[in-house]
Enzyme design. Structure first.
Site, mmCIF file in Angstrom:
data_model
loop_
_atom_site.group_PDB
_atom_site.id
_atom_site.type_symbol
_atom_site.label_atom_id
_atom_site.label_comp_id
_atom_site.label_asym_id
_atom_site.label_seq_id
_atom_site.Cartn_x
_atom_site.Cartn_y
_atom_site.Cartn_z
ATOM 1 N N HIS B 71 0.888 -1.011 -0.131
ATOM 2 C CA HIS B 71 -0.013 0.004 0.081
ATOM 3 C C HIS B 71 0.839 1.217 -0.019
ATOM 4 C CE1 HIS B 71 -3.434 -2.524 1.930
ATOM 5 N NE2 HIS B 71 -3.605 -2.505 0.490
ATOM 6 N N GLU B 74 1.906 4.149 2.751
ATOM 7 C CA GLU B 74 2.314 3.846 4.101
ATOM 8 C C GLU B 74 3.791 3.789 3.995
ATOM 9 O OE1 GLU B 74 0.544 -0.299 4.367
ATOM 10 O OE2 GLU B 74 -1.531 0.491 4.352
ATOM 11 N N ARG B 129 -3.404 4.545 -2.236
ATOM 12 C CA ARG B 129 -3.001 3.244 -1.742
ATOM 13 C C ARG B 129 -3.085 2.182 -2.627
ATOM 14 N NH1 ARG B 129 -5.918 0.160 2.857
ATOM 15 N NH2 ARG B 129 -6.939 -1.601 1.881
ATOM 16 N N HIS B 198 2.877 -3.547 6.539
ATOM 17 C CA HIS B 198 1.967 -2.464 6.439
ATOM 18 C C HIS B 198 2.052 -1.417 7.679
ATOM 19 C CE1 HIS B 198 -0.585 -4.391 3.096
ATOM 20 N NE2 HIS B 198 0.125 -5.422 3.594
ATOM 21 N N GLU B 272 1.132 -4.258 11.192
ATOM 22 C CA GLU B 272 0.929 -2.967 10.972
ATOM 23 C C GLU B 272 1.658 -2.218 11.742
ATOM 24 O OE1 GLU B 272 -1.418 -1.774 8.945
ATOM 25 O OE2 GLU B 272 -2.546 -3.537 8.404
#
Lengths: 94, 311
Positions: B71, B74, B129, B198, B272
């Site tokens: 993505h 990020e 994204r 991510h 994440e």
């Protein structure tokens, strides 16, 4: 360049499953151009939504009229982007 | 900008695609017996998809895959990928654990997994994204490459609407950026751990995302996640949650690590990274190094476990 002047990121906390479904429905309204940064699956989870300036009044009115609590996570997205860009330029010249 | 040395590179800042690709060349030239840059395909807009291979020799050794930035917005993930790649190269021969891993296994890192999107975030839309592929019949561009894998593709937790940020694409592997990894993993055939990174919200997740059925290796993956998170938190006290995707965040079909797990890669994880909701995707550059440092501790635990538990 896309501009984010006046856009905000709202941190929204639903307190019931019903409110989560309402927020999901809201996020799918194309004309509001909402961008869900972080989803919520259960009550008390935080949901972060990037809201364009043009949709702010509508979204905030929706949240307030349904008693859904929220706070402003990023006051002005463009100012943060500008700051980031300035940092990069400064680092590059250094 | 031409990169003069990977030692003088500014790891505490965000960089463009060109700078990162130049930096990869420099890293490979500084560590010629350990690091090679390989192209595994090209993006929708024709940009090369590069991976760094860390290898001390051998043929088709058991391997660890790490990707960052599927993505594109990020940014802390690509920056973390750069920092970790340098760390692996400089630790070999100096750090006992990394030396031992690389004496037995290869490591692959794809730092800019979605280069079209990444370039777009630097030039047109910082918040982009998806990929940049054109969708027939609509002006909305791009597919969410983390909904485009052949694992529960088309199920709940992905959108069929091209204008959505979670648009799954017309079919599994429709995105060249995804297909390149699929082809690489299948051709390699000996990847033992797959870590997809991510941001944000501070989570370490294992499969599945598309179904609530627990994975057969749930207990081992859970225990390993717990150890990895504990190592991560030991540095700066950053709090992480961990668990399966569907139980920890939300249902998501067509996700990367569901596919890798189904391919037989037991140690499939997705991170994440920071933060927990103050800056989101706009994490200040001064948090890059702390983020990378703490993430590295968790990744290292996963790599060591993979080394010590061959299957």
């Amino acid at each position: 360049n896309d501009s984010f002047i006046g856009d905000q990121v709202l941190r929204i906390t639903a307190n019931s499953e019903e409110q989560i479904y309402m927020l999901k429905d809201l996020a799918e309204l194309d004309h509001l151009q909402l961008d869900v940064w972080r989803e919520a699956v259960k009550p008390e989870d935080s949901m972060d939504i990037h809201v364009p300036h043009s949709s702010l009044q509508t979204v905030k009115a929706f949240l307030e009229s349904h008693g859904i609590s929220y706070s402003v996570m990023i006051e002005d997205v463009q100012s943060v982007v500008d700051h980031e860009r300035a940092e990069m330029l400064a680092a590059r010249s250094t | 900008a031409q990169i003069r040395s990977t030692n003088s590179f500014d790891y505490a800042n965000y960089h463009t695609l060109e700078e990162i690709y130049n930096w990869m060349d420099e890293l490979a030239s500084e560590y010629p017996h350990l690091v090679t840059k390989e192209q595994i395909g090209s993006s929708y807009e024709g940009r090369p998809l590069y991976i760094l291979k860390f290898s001390t020799g051998g043929n088709n050794r058991p391997s660890i895959w790490i990707d960052t930035g599927i993505h594109s917005r990020e940014w802390v993930t690509q920056a973390t990928g750069v920092w970790m790649a340098k760390k692996i190269a400089s630790d070999y021969g100096n750090d006992e654990s990394i030396t031992s891993i690389l004496d037995q296994m290869d490591i692959f890192i794809e730092i800019v997994t979605n280069p079209d999107g990444f370039h777009f975030t630097h030039t047109k839309n910082r918040m982009w994204r998806k990929t940049r592929s054109i969708n027939a019949g609509t002006s909305c561009v791009g597919v969410d490459p983390n909904r485009n894998w052949d694992a529960g593709f088309g199920g709940p937790g992905a959108s069929s609407q091209p204008c959505s940020e979670t648009y799954r694409g017309p079919r599994a592997n429709s995105e060249k950026e995804v297909k390149a990894i699929v082809d690489f993993v299948q051709a390699h055939g000996n990847i033992k751990a797959f870590v997809s990174i991510h941001s944000y919200s501070q989570l370490l997740l294992y499969p599945y995302g598309y179904t609530s059925t627990p994975v057969p290796d749930k207990q081992e993956l859970h225990d390993l996640a717990q150890r990895a998170v504990s190592a991560l938190s030991s540095l700066y006290g950053t709090s992480y949650r961990y668990g399966s995707i569907i139980t920890t965040i939300y249902q998501a079909s067509g996700g990367t690590i569901d596919w890798t797990y189904k391919q037989g890669i037991k140690y499939s994880y997705t991170f994440e990274l920071r933060d927990n909701g103050r800056y989101g995707f706009l994490l200040p550059a001064n948090q890059i190094i702390p983020t990378a440092q703490e993430t590295w501790l968790a990744v290292k635990v996963i790599m060591e476990h993979t080394r010590d538990n061959p299957y």
